[in-house]
Write an enzyme that holds these catalytic residues in place. Sequence first.
Site, PDB file in Angstrom:
ATOM      1  N   ASP A  98      32.457 -13.404 -33.310  1.00 38.60           N
ATOM      2  CA  ASP A  98      32.625 -13.878 -31.936  1.00 38.60           C
ATOM      3  C   ASP A  98      33.574 -15.064 -31.919  1.00 38.60           C
ATOM      4  O   ASP A  98      33.315 -16.079 -32.569  1.00 38.60           O
ATOM      5  CB  ASP A  98      31.263 -14.284 -31.365  1.00 38.60           C
ATOM      6  N   HIS A 137      29.543 -11.104 -29.693  1.00 44.56           N
ATOM      7  CA  HIS A 137      29.240 -11.970 -28.554  1.00 44.56           C
ATOM      8  C   HIS A 137      28.376 -11.210 -27.537  1.00 44.56           C
ATOM      9  O   HIS A 137      28.594 -10.041 -27.257  1.00 44.56           O
ATOM     10  CB  HIS A 137      30.536 -12.420 -27.863  1.00 44.56           C
ATOM     11  N   SER A 180      26.061 -17.823 -23.194  1.00 40.80           N
ATOM     12  CA  SER A 180      27.485 -17.731 -22.919  1.00 40.80           C
ATOM     13  C   SER A 180      27.881 -18.703 -21.808  1.00 40.80           C
ATOM     14  O   SER A 180      27.697 -19.911 -21.955  1.00 40.80           O
ATOM     15  CB  SER A 180      27.856 -16.278 -22.583  1.00 40.80           C
TER      16      SER A 180
END
Length: 325
Positions: A225, A255, A125
């Site tokens: 996501d 996610h 991320s």
Amino acid sequence: MNVAVGDRLLPGPHGELRVRVYEPAADAERVAGLVWAHGGAFMHGDLDMPEADWVARRLAAVGVVVVSVDYRLAPDLDYRDPADPRAPGGARFPVASEEVTFAFGWARDAGLGVGPERWSLGGASAGGNLAAGASLRLRDAGGPLPRSIVLAYPVAHYELPAPSPELAAKIAALPPDRDFPPEAMRAMGANYLGRGDLPVSPYAHPGGQDLRGLPPTFVVTSDHDALRSSGEAYCAELAAAGVDVLLVREDSTYHGHLNEPDTAGAARSIARIATWLTADGLVGTPHEAPHDSSSTPPPAELAGTSVPTSSTGEEAPTETEAAAR
């Protein structure tokens, strides 16, 4: 396999920098190294979250030495509420980016039982953003590059690229706490940068930058996501820049699925990452870098040979002849 875990304080570029080193058992082979950055919207997360600790332990158990980086965080902000005033304090760009870059250089030379050429760099991320940006820093500095880059559901762009119709339908069905609408992403980016306009440094959001000469890159995205559009676009940009890239969309995941270690998606992704790091046959090499006039030479056995232009054996028409037709 037993895993040895220990914290170290490094003389980082912005003061003391804590890293957590995960090492295989003393009698186990050390086949690769990975410097890893957790996610958390640049302002959350720590070395104890599954995306950091569970990932590192699973990789160390298969012979990968992992250096997990406790980089400095941006100030806390409710990025889902655009009216929330920008929080004071914290560490904004380029602090975390420079710390992750520093940690990679330290790990290569730290004598952790892995050859310098076997170290990769990665993150999840926001940590994926930091790792990708650090790879650009390392390339531009002209020093040693990572063996490869490993990114899990990264946010590589300041503005999320438009999703495909398939992804747009999945985003529309997401619960609010799983979605990342454009205004939330802008708030997150502005909080990290300390400014609300587009970033001026290619190291802040590497998507859309000159990506030539970067190491081979493996990207795993989450199926349901909004950030998947960034990971997919970044892979396309890497491929267009001549970088060897492998993209896998992890089916039926949200996610941050590496933070859910009991799920099948997390188990599949960690197995994929482990294979990428430990199986030499999957990883290529860096190719032509910016401002490098040299190019990859042809295979020695083909040097000096020509490729026929027509399967019939006839000569191809000249440009003038083709135009006349």
